[in-house]
Design a protein around this motif. Structure first.
Motif: not given
Length: 117
Positions: A1-22
């Protein structure tokens, strides 16, 4: 369960760092090449205190938290270069601008931390 939470946090952080489309990205060297172009508008989305401490004269300070209400003060038809301290807030700013109809948005990768001009 802890790994899922960590994975979600990492994914959200990575999403915020990704450039906007175009949204194009340039580095500090690419920014230096653009600064003399009078057809480009430059927006610094850092806080007024950060801007006052160190800024590039061509950039207009519009803090990220006020940007959504100030997009009318910018020309949507012009290329718009956004910068912050590290590149994270400017990614968010690029999303705001694209959502508000700006066609040509450029983010400065690494922000003021990478700029040594």
């Amino acid at each position: 369960m802890e790994w899922i939470i960590i994975l979600i946090i990492v994914a959200l952080f990575a999403w915020r760092m990704m450039p906007a489309k175009d949204v194009r990205t340039i580095d500090a060297a690419g920014l230096k090449d653009k600064l003399d172009d009078k057809s480009v508008q430059f927006v610094d989305v850092r806080t007024p205190a950060e801007y006052k401490a160190r800024h590039i004269k061509e950039f207009k300070n519009i803090p990220l938290n006020t940007l959504p209400s100030k997009t009318d003060s910018l020309d949507k038809s012009k290329e718009t270069v956004v910068i912050c301290q590290s590149g994270m807030r400017s990614v968010q700013a690029a999303r705001v601008l694209k959502k508000n109809g700006f066609e040509n948005v450029v983010n400065v990768r690494g922000g003021m931390g990478a700029y040594n001009g």
